[in-house]
Design a protein around this motif. Sequence first.
Motif, PDB file in Angstrom:
ATOM      1  N   CYS A   1       0.848  -1.160   0.091  1.00 45.03           N
ATOM      2  CA  CYS A   1       0.068   0.129  -0.026  1.00 45.03           C
ATOM      3  C   CYS A   1       0.643   1.299   0.041  1.00 45.03           C
ATOM      4  CB  CYS A   1      -1.003   0.001   1.207  1.00 45.03           C
ATOM      5  SG  CYS A   1      -2.174  -1.297   0.815  1.00 45.03           S
ATOM      6  N   VAL A   2       1.827   1.181   0.898  1.00 43.28           N
ATOM      7  CA  VAL A   2       3.099   2.325   0.806  1.00 43.28           C
ATOM      8  C   VAL A   2       3.697   2.422  -0.600  1.00 43.28           C
ATOM      9  CG1 VAL A   2       4.976   3.401   2.086  1.00 43.28           C
ATOM     10  CG2 VAL A   2       2.831   2.567   3.153  1.00 43.28           C
ATOM     11  N   ALA A   3       4.199   1.483  -0.944  1.00 49.68           N
ATOM     12  CA  ALA A   3       4.851   1.360  -2.174  1.00 49.68           C
ATOM     13  C   ALA A   3       3.926   1.899  -3.263  1.00 49.68           C
ATOM     14  CB  ALA A   3       5.358  -0.034  -2.390  1.00 49.68           C
ATOM     15  N   TYR A   4       2.754   1.656  -3.360  1.00 47.84           N
ATOM     16  CA  TYR A   4       1.877   2.221  -4.357  1.00 47.84           C
ATOM     17  C   TYR A   4       2.075   3.845  -4.164  1.00 47.84           C
ATOM     18  CZ  TYR A   4      -1.599   4.360  -7.093  1.00 47.84           C
ATOM     19  OH  TYR A   4      -2.057   5.294  -8.021  1.00 47.84           O
ATOM     20  N   ALA A   5       2.035   4.308  -2.992  1.00 46.68           N
ATOM     21  CA  ALA A   5       2.020   5.867  -2.970  1.00 46.68           C
ATOM     22  C   ALA A   5       3.290   6.414  -3.443  1.00 46.68           C
ATOM     23  CB  ALA A   5       1.588   6.311  -1.413  1.00 46.68           C
ATOM     24  N   LEU A   6       4.426   5.773  -3.311  1.00 47.70           N
ATOM     25  CA  LEU A   6       5.402   6.042  -4.022  1.00 47.70           C
ATOM     26  C   LEU A   6       5.545   5.968  -5.462  1.00 47.70           C
ATOM     27  CD1 LEU A   6       8.146   5.112  -1.356  1.00 47.70           C
ATOM     28  CD2 LEU A   6       7.093   7.204  -1.608  1.00 47.70           C
ATOM     29  N   TYR A   7       4.986   4.761  -5.826  1.00 44.87           N
ATOM     30  CA  TYR A   7       4.815   4.465  -7.338  1.00 44.87           C
ATOM     31  C   TYR A   7       4.300   5.697  -7.766  1.00 44.87           C
ATOM     32  CZ  TYR A   7       3.410   2.136 -11.541  1.00 44.87           C
ATOM     33  OH  TYR A   7       3.083   1.750 -12.869  1.00 44.87           O
ATOM     34  N   LEU A   8       3.047   6.202  -7.350  1.00 52.29           N
ATOM     35  CA  LEU A   8       2.327   7.308  -8.042  1.00 52.29           C
ATOM     36  C   LEU A   8       3.223   8.613  -8.026  1.00 52.29           C
ATOM     37  CD1 LEU A   8      -0.656   8.697  -8.801  1.00 52.29           C
ATOM     38  CD2 LEU A   8      -0.965   9.011  -6.318  1.00 52.29           C
ATOM     39  N   SER A   9       4.017   8.828  -7.037  1.00 51.43           N
ATOM     40  CA  SER A   9       5.043   9.991  -6.961  1.00 51.43           C
ATOM     41  C   SER A   9       5.915   9.823  -8.225  1.00 51.43           C
ATOM     42  CB  SER A   9       5.859  10.091  -5.839  1.00 51.43           C
ATOM     43  OG  SER A   9       7.085   9.094  -5.605  1.00 51.43           O
ATOM     44  N   ARG A  10       6.282   8.929  -8.715  1.00 56.92           N
ATOM     45  CA  ARG A  10       6.896   8.577 -10.003  1.00 56.92           C
ATOM     46  C   ARG A  10       6.069   9.087 -11.087  1.00 56.92           C
ATOM     47  NH1 ARG A  10       9.774   2.692 -11.130  1.00 56.92           N
ATOM     48  NH2 ARG A  10      11.379   2.968  -9.822  1.00 56.92           N
ATOM     49  N   THR A  11       4.970   8.746 -10.983  1.00 58.44           N
ATOM     50  CA  THR A  11       4.013   9.206 -12.445  1.00 58.44           C
ATOM     51  C   THR A  11       4.023  10.629 -12.323  1.00 58.44           C
ATOM     52  OG1 THR A  11       2.499   7.448 -11.964  1.00 58.44           O
ATOM     53  CG2 THR A  11       1.918   8.767 -13.284  1.00 58.44           C
ATOM     54  N   LEU A  12       4.014  11.239 -11.166  1.00 52.86           N
ATOM     55  CA  LEU A  12       3.790  12.697 -10.838  1.00 52.86           C
ATOM     56  C   LEU A  12       5.105  13.499 -10.890  1.00 52.86           C
ATOM     57  CD1 LEU A  12       1.131  12.911  -8.156  1.00 52.86           C
ATOM     58  CD2 LEU A  12       0.718  13.241 -10.538  1.00 52.86           C
ATOM     59  N   LYS A  13       6.184  12.594 -11.169  1.00 53.39           N
ATOM     60  CA  LYS A  13       7.507  13.108 -11.251  1.00 53.39           C
ATOM     61  C   LYS A  13       8.014  13.990  -9.866  1.00 53.39           C
ATOM     62  CE  LYS A  13       7.597  13.530 -16.280  1.00 53.39           C
ATOM     63  NZ  LYS A  13       7.148  12.017 -16.293  1.00 53.39           N
ATOM     64  N   LEU A  14       7.535  13.377  -8.821  1.00 57.74           N
ATOM     65  CA  LEU A  14       7.814  13.944  -7.407  1.00 57.74           C
ATOM     66  C   LEU A  14       8.740  13.010  -6.905  1.00 57.74           C
ATOM     67  CD1 LEU A  14       4.447  14.536  -5.944  1.00 57.74           C
ATOM     68  CD2 LEU A  14       5.884  16.003  -7.233  1.00 57.74           C
ATOM     69  N   ASP A  15       9.222  11.864  -7.442  1.00 56.71           N
ATOM     70  CA  ASP A  15      10.132  11.046  -6.841  1.00 56.71           C
ATOM     71  C   ASP A  15      11.644  11.253  -6.694  1.00 56.71           C
ATOM     72  OD1 ASP A  15       9.854  10.497  -9.784  1.00 56.71           O
ATOM     73  OD2 ASP A  15      11.367   8.670  -9.524  1.00 56.71           O
ATOM     74  N   ASP A  16      11.872  12.176  -7.598  1.00 53.76           N
ATOM     75  CA  ASP A  16      13.382  12.932  -7.555  1.00 53.76           C
ATOM     76  C   ASP A  16      13.963  13.248  -6.329  1.00 53.76           C
ATOM     77  OD1 ASP A  16      14.070  11.649  -9.879  1.00 53.76           O
ATOM     78  OD2 ASP A  16      14.101  13.647 -11.018  1.00 53.76           O
ATOM     79  N   GLU A  17      12.536  13.881  -5.598  1.00 54.43           N
ATOM     80  CA  GLU A  17      12.992  14.679  -4.258  1.00 54.43           C
ATOM     81  C   GLU A  17      12.573  13.755  -3.092  1.00 54.43           C
ATOM     82  OE1 GLU A  17      11.016  18.780  -4.547  1.00 54.43           O
ATOM     83  OE2 GLU A  17      10.762  18.249  -6.568  1.00 54.43           O
ATOM     84  N   LEU A  18      12.404  12.458  -3.133  1.00 53.64           N
ATOM     85  CA  LEU A  18      12.008  11.537  -2.213  1.00 53.64           C
ATOM     86  C   LEU A  18      13.536  11.278  -1.825  1.00 53.64           C
ATOM     87  CD1 LEU A  18       9.839   8.780  -3.685  1.00 53.64           C
ATOM     88  CD2 LEU A  18       9.204  10.323  -1.942  1.00 53.64           C
ATOM     89  N   GLY A  19      13.724  10.928  -0.374  1.00 53.61           N
ATOM     90  CA  GLY A  19      15.125  10.464   0.202  1.00 53.61           C
ATOM     91  C   GLY A  19      15.724   9.354  -0.413  1.00 53.61           C
ATOM     92  N   PRO A  20      16.965   9.039  -0.305  1.00 56.74           N
ATOM     93  CA  PRO A  20      17.514   7.866  -0.998  1.00 56.74           C
ATOM     94  C   PRO A  20      17.121   6.545  -0.856  1.00 56.74           C
ATOM     95  CG  PRO A  20      19.255   9.079   0.690  1.00 56.74           C
ATOM     96  CD  PRO A  20      17.899   9.800   0.427  1.00 56.74           C
ATOM     97  N   LEU A  21      16.606   6.518   0.642  1.00 62.32           N
ATOM     98  CA  LEU A  21      16.302   5.067   1.059  1.00 62.32           C
ATOM     99  C   LEU A  21      14.724   4.806   0.357  1.00 62.32           C
ATOM    100  CD1 LEU A  21      17.115   5.075   4.848  1.00 62.32           C
ATOM    101  CD2 LEU A  21      18.371   4.098   2.933  1.00 62.32           C
ATOM    102  N   CYS A  22      14.118   5.796   0.017  1.00 56.33           N
ATOM    103  CA  CYS A  22      12.848   5.673  -0.385  1.00 56.33           C
ATOM    104  C   CYS A  22      12.888   5.042  -1.712  1.00 56.33           C
ATOM    105  CB  CYS A  22      11.812   7.048  -0.225  1.00 56.33           C
ATOM    106  SG  CYS A  22      11.219   7.216   1.269  1.00 56.33           S
ATOM    107  N   GLN A  23      13.776   5.888  -2.496  1.00 58.02           N
ATOM    108  CA  GLN A  23      13.981   5.625  -3.912  1.00 58.02           C
ATOM    109  C   GLN A  23      14.629   4.138  -4.037  1.00 58.02           C
ATOM    110  OE1 GLN A  23      15.742   8.451  -6.272  1.00 58.02           O
ATOM    111  NE2 GLN A  23      15.143  10.260  -4.980  1.00 58.02           N
ATOM    112  N   GLU A  24      15.350   3.666  -3.291  1.00 59.51           N
ATOM    113  CA  GLU A  24      15.985   2.320  -3.401  1.00 59.51           C
ATOM    114  C   GLU A  24      14.812   1.412  -2.859  1.00 59.51           C
ATOM    115  OE1 GLU A  24      19.203   0.527  -0.427  1.00 59.51           O
ATOM    116  OE2 GLU A  24      19.790   2.618  -1.213  1.00 59.51           O
ATOM    117  N   TRP A  25      14.035   1.523  -2.077  1.00 59.18           N
ATOM    118  CA  TRP A  25      12.816   0.803  -1.591  1.00 59.18           C
ATOM    119  C   TRP A  25      12.099   0.485  -2.731  1.00 59.18           C
ATOM    120  CZ3 TRP A  25       7.964   1.569   0.270  1.00 59.18           C
ATOM    121  CH2 TRP A  25       7.431   0.434   0.854  1.00 59.18           C
TER     122      TRP A  25
END
Length: 211
Positions: free
Chosen positions: A162-186
């Motif tokens: 459920c949480v990984a989907y929220a991060l996956y959505l952030s990719r679609t919205l191009k917000l993922d570059d601003e996530l922390g490195p552990l979030c990006q790796e996870w």
Amino acid sequence: MTKPILYHCQGARSLRCLWAAEEAGFDLDLKMLPFPPRFFAPEFKEINPLGTIPAWIENGEMMTESGAICQRIAMGTSLEVLPGEPGYFAYLNWLHRSDATLTFPQTIVLRYTRLEPKERRLPQAVEDYKGFFLGRAKSIEAALADGREFLAADRFTVADICVAYALYLSRTLKLDDELGPLCQEWLAKMVAREGFMRAVEREKEGPVSGL
Ligand SMILES: N[C@@H](CCC(=O)N[C@@H](CS)C(=O)NCC(=O)O)C(=O)O
């Protein structure tokens, strides 16, 4: 007994449920809809008066919350954490946080950058809710510190889905570059799972007409 039905739109929150079903080996009847069903499949409101997806029908009962449906799919599998197990409260909290706290602000960004016609777009709301999301996502970064691989109970559960989907959505919205490195790796590890890849293959089956 008939299989539960999952109504889903490609890439939407209902992907959580399809992914959970793939991980659990849960047999369901997938019905794809065009997004948003409110406009492109108005007859869906006869099934789910909210007009939202997911909708899950099982034994004549309907559920419409992606986290709750994932919790149901996980029942009896290692994807659930049981009351009394260490990590149970964290599990429940992440399940709810995934949509209410982490997905919600992104839907404001989605709406006012892409879904509304240009004259109704709201750059200030986009900036503010992007900030909310990125601030709240720091809770995931903190949970993954010290080499932790999963959010609850030291194993892969539907809380991770459920949480990984929220991060996956952030990719679609191009917000993922601003996530922390552990979030990006996870996130990269989560979307490399076979269950996730099967789910995204399967969602390409739609959209369908005829509910
Ligand atoms: N809290 C619900 C939210 C459901 C929801 O708002 N779904 C969105 C899709 S991501 C939807 O159907 N939006 C279309 C609309 O409201 O017309 C959940 O976790 O499933």
